[in-house]
Design a protein around this motif. Structure first.
Motif, mmCIF file in Angstrom:
data_model
loop_
_atom_site.group_PDB
_atom_site.id
_atom_site.type_symbol
_atom_site.label_atom_id
_atom_site.label_comp_id
_atom_site.label_asym_id
_atom_site.label_seq_id
_atom_site.Cartn_x
_atom_site.Cartn_y
_atom_site.Cartn_z
ATOM 1 N N GLU A 69 21.706 3.945 29.235
ATOM 2 C CA GLU A 69 21.389 3.392 30.411
ATOM 3 C C GLU A 69 20.624 4.631 31.211
ATOM 4 O OE1 GLU A 69 21.216 0.609 31.675
ATOM 5 O OE2 GLU A 69 22.309 -0.626 30.034
ATOM 6 N N ASP A 70 21.182 5.921 31.021
ATOM 7 C CA ASP A 70 20.443 7.019 31.937
ATOM 8 C C ASP A 70 19.279 7.326 31.305
ATOM 9 O OD1 ASP A 70 22.903 7.449 33.301
ATOM 10 O OD2 ASP A 70 23.769 8.733 32.184
ATOM 11 N N ILE A 71 19.126 7.148 29.886
ATOM 12 C CA ILE A 71 17.764 7.414 29.212
ATOM 13 C C ILE A 71 16.943 6.398 29.545
ATOM 14 C CG2 ILE A 71 16.518 7.050 26.993
ATOM 15 C CD1 ILE A 71 18.988 8.266 25.727
ATOM 16 N N MET A 72 17.365 4.866 29.644
ATOM 17 C CA MET A 72 16.068 3.903 30.110
ATOM 18 C C MET A 72 15.841 4.166 31.737
ATOM 19 S SD MET A 72 15.639 1.140 28.276
ATOM 20 C CE MET A 72 15.785 -0.321 29.249
ATOM 21 N N GLN A 73 16.852 4.763 32.421
ATOM 22 C CA GLN A 73 16.477 5.113 33.870
ATOM 23 C C GLN A 73 15.333 6.256 33.935
ATOM 24 O OE1 GLN A 73 19.857 6.099 36.596
ATOM 25 N NE2 GLN A 73 18.471 6.751 37.970
ATOM 26 N N VAL A 74 15.532 7.136 33.025
ATOM 27 C CA VAL A 74 14.535 8.210 33.185
ATOM 28 C C VAL A 74 13.120 7.705 32.566
ATOM 29 C CG1 VAL A 74 13.947 10.743 32.182
ATOM 30 C CG2 VAL A 74 16.283 10.166 33.010
ATOM 31 N N ASP A 75 13.239 7.248 31.426
ATOM 32 C CA ASP A 75 12.181 6.485 30.731
ATOM 33 C C ASP A 75 11.118 5.487 31.699
ATOM 34 O OD1 ASP A 75 10.583 7.209 28.660
ATOM 35 O OD2 ASP A 75 11.711 5.870 27.172
ATOM 36 N N THR A 76 11.885 4.907 32.652
ATOM 37 C CA THR A 76 11.016 4.177 33.541
ATOM 38 C C THR A 76 10.924 4.377 34.786
ATOM 39 O OG1 THR A 76 12.885 2.955 33.782
ATOM 40 C CG2 THR A 76 11.656 2.119 32.160
ATOM 41 N N ALA A 77 11.431 5.715 35.235
ATOM 42 C CA ALA A 77 11.086 6.124 36.464
ATOM 43 C C ALA A 77 9.816 7.152 36.587
ATOM 44 C CB ALA A 77 12.379 7.036 37.225
ATOM 45 N N ARG A 308 9.595 16.117 32.913
ATOM 46 C CA ARG A 308 9.786 17.100 33.840
ATOM 47 C C ARG A 308 10.000 16.538 35.250
ATOM 48 N NH1 ARG A 308 6.237 18.396 37.628
ATOM 49 N NH2 ARG A 308 4.700 17.492 36.439
ATOM 50 N N ALA A 309 11.075 16.872 35.850
ATOM 51 C CA ALA A 309 11.311 16.208 37.231
ATOM 52 C C ALA A 309 10.456 16.566 38.229
ATOM 53 C CB ALA A 309 12.899 16.832 37.688
ATOM 54 N N LYS A 310 9.631 15.569 38.910
ATOM 55 C CA LYS A 310 8.644 15.977 39.591
ATOM 56 C C LYS A 310 9.341 16.205 41.324
ATOM 57 C CE LYS A 310 5.364 12.450 38.233
ATOM 58 N NZ LYS A 310 4.339 11.224 38.563
ATOM 59 N N VAL A 311 10.446 15.872 41.656
ATOM 60 C CA VAL A 311 11.214 15.973 42.869
ATOM 61 C C VAL A 311 12.698 16.171 42.456
ATOM 62 C CG1 VAL A 311 9.435 14.608 44.216
ATOM 63 C CG2 VAL A 311 11.557 13.634 42.978
ATOM 64 N N ASP A 312 13.457 16.830 43.317
ATOM 65 C CA ASP A 312 14.890 16.855 43.393
ATOM 66 C C ASP A 312 15.437 15.339 43.260
ATOM 67 O OD1 ASP A 312 14.612 19.456 43.481
ATOM 68 O OD2 ASP A 312 15.589 19.635 45.602
ATOM 69 N N THR A 313 16.194 15.025 42.275
ATOM 70 C CA THR A 313 16.910 13.795 42.046
ATOM 71 C C THR A 313 18.299 13.861 41.478
ATOM 72 O OG1 THR A 313 16.274 11.565 41.188
ATOM 73 C CG2 THR A 313 16.055 13.424 40.025
ATOM 74 N N GLU A 314 18.943 12.835 41.548
ATOM 75 C CA GLU A 314 20.409 12.911 41.192
ATOM 76 C C GLU A 314 20.230 11.840 40.063
ATOM 77 O OE1 GLU A 314 24.395 11.106 42.654
ATOM 78 O OE2 GLU A 314 23.676 12.899 43.642
ATOM 79 N N LEU A 315 20.974 12.206 39.060
ATOM 80 C CA LEU A 315 21.252 11.347 37.616
ATOM 81 C C LEU A 315 22.574 11.585 37.067
ATOM 82 C CD1 LEU A 315 19.839 9.380 35.600
ATOM 83 C CD2 LEU A 315 19.279 11.434 34.332
ATOM 84 N N GLY A 316 23.202 10.376 36.871
ATOM 85 C CA GLY A 316 24.662 10.650 36.178
ATOM 86 C C GLY A 316 25.493 11.622 37.151
ATOM 87 N N GLY A 317 25.262 11.636 38.445
ATOM 88 C CA GLY A 317 26.098 12.713 39.367
ATOM 89 C C GLY A 317 25.716 14.226 39.237
#
Length: 418
Positions: A69-77, A308-317
């Motif tokens: 689920e976390d991979i899906m979130q990154v891959d589509t954001a 590469r993260a474009k902005v500060d973000t939270e993922l999985g805590g």
């Protein structure tokens, strides 16, 4: 002077990942994949640190994302995580950048992808099917039945390279150049094929020089349905610089070669190791498409993609800072117990078999996924028409890479029907 070779620790394959502190885990070691010892490392990350920061590695600091689920979130954001400047954990050389559309964000990505995607679209696939079937029959009927041979070399590489030559309209008698360039592009320096980044660069420049000649031919002729002609005539690609042309070439070569090759080999290994599943397939060939999808999930021929993260973000805590390298480990997501029941098992009747993430998701989902499935389906239709068994008679030799998860050797002996 050659650049220093990255020092991946071969002793890591004998280390119990549960004996280490979490912060010491570094899963980006090609020795783990070559020895097929990576899974326990990813299982621990999935269970205890699904979004995990590795501060020190050969590839620099990086985040590992290991749950489905976390991979899906990154891959589509796409607005949060960028594909630029590269999609592998290995950074591009500063003085030898190779931009390619999979490592671009919108709108350039969409424009360049749309230029070449018709070459593997539905209409093209219908025309490819009889060509693929004829070549598959030719290759299978040339094999030494009853003798031991390397399936990777005689079947997987040969079939995928023939298809690749067709997609590029590449001189057929020189098609093994494509195999070499594909292998060199993803090779780990010091682990077999090349010894330095300078050696890789020399091969890549040979590739560019060859393809520049093909570009000039295609640009001066009416557009055809091959990758080079489409790039030469495409509005968004016809004026691209040489390094971008090379980058896109390598993307299309590796994407059309290594992934299908790895799955063709894995399908043989999986069905040999699971005779009950092979019996099901032999009894009901309508299961071939499901077997193909399960093989792609089980093998996961590209182990990861990087963002590469474009902005500060939270993922999985966890707080990921702008600029951080984020690695989606597809090889782990496809073994996530939260998504797949008994994920280490090979089950060709798995209910959610098409839910695998081996092709990625979102705008970067594999462009040639249907072509890969078609090649694998036809291969097994023709195998089952000819052979009682495809026996693996020795241990496979796996690719020493954290990106391409494949094989270099798979010793096989064929048992004919009747």
């Amino acid at each position: 002077m050659n650049a220093p070779i990255p020092e991946h620790d071969p002793a890591q394959v004998d280390v119990d990942p549960y004996s280490l502190p979490l912060e010491a885990l570094d899963v980006a070691n090609p020795h783990l994949f070559a020895a097929d010892r990576h899974e326990a490392w990813f299982r621990r990350l999935r269970d205890e640190a699904p979004v995990h920061y590795c501060a020190t590695s050969v590839f620099g600091p990086y985040w590992s994302v290991t749950r489905y689920e976390d991979i899906m979130q990154v891959d589509t954001a796409h607005n949060t995580f960028s594909s630029e400047p590269a999609i592998t954990i290995r950074d591009a050389e500063e003085d030898f950048p190779l931009p390619m559309f999979i490592a671009m964000d919108r709108p350039r990505h969409d424009e360049q992808r749309a230029t070449v995607s018709p070459a593997v679209g539905a209409q093209a696939l219908a025309g490819f099917e009889p060509i693929i079937r004829k070549r598959t029959i030719d290759v299978l009927e040339s094999l030494p039945v009853g003798d031991t041979f390397n399936w990777v070399e005689r079947v997987s590489i040969e079939l995928t390279t023939r298809m690749l030559a067709t997609l590029f309209d590449f001189p057929f008698e020189e098609r093994r150049k494509l195999t070499l360039w594909s292998d060199v592009a993803v090779a780990t320096p010091g682990m077999g094929l090349i010894n330095s980044e300078e050696e890789r660069r020399a091969h890549m420049l040979d590739c560019l020089l060859y393809f520049q000649g093909l570009w000039e031919e295609r640009a001066s002729a009416p557009e055809k349905n091959d990758f080079i002609s489409m790039l030469a005539h495409g509005e968004s690609t016809r004026d691209m610089p040489a390094e971008e042309y090379l980058g896109n070439l390598l993307l299309l070569i590796v994407g059309g070669n290594d992934t299908t090759r790895s799955t063709m080999s894995a399908s043989v290994l999986c069905l040999h190791d699971n005779p009950g599943e092979f019996a099901k397939l032999s009894a009901d060939q309508a299961l071939i498409p499901s077997m193909v999808s399960e093989t792609i999930r089980w093998q996961t021929p590209l182990a990861h993609m990087r963002r590469r993260a474009k902005v500060d973000t939270e993922l999985g805590g966890q707080t990921i800072r702008a600029g951080d390298k984020v690695v989606m480990w597809y090889v782990s997501g496809n073994r996530d117990e939260r998504m797949f029941d008994d994920p280490g098992a090979f089950r060709i009747e798995r209910e959610n078999v098409r839910k695998h993430i081996a092709f990625g998701f979102g705008i970067h989902r594999c462009m040639g996924n249907r072509l890969a499935e078609l090649q694998l389906r036809i291969l097994w239709e023709e195998i089952l028409a000819r052979f009682e068994r495809v026996e693996v008679v020795g241990p496979p030799v796996r690719t020493p890479s954290v990106f391409v998860k494949g094989y270099t050797e798979l010793p096989i002996r064929l048992v004919p029907r009747g």
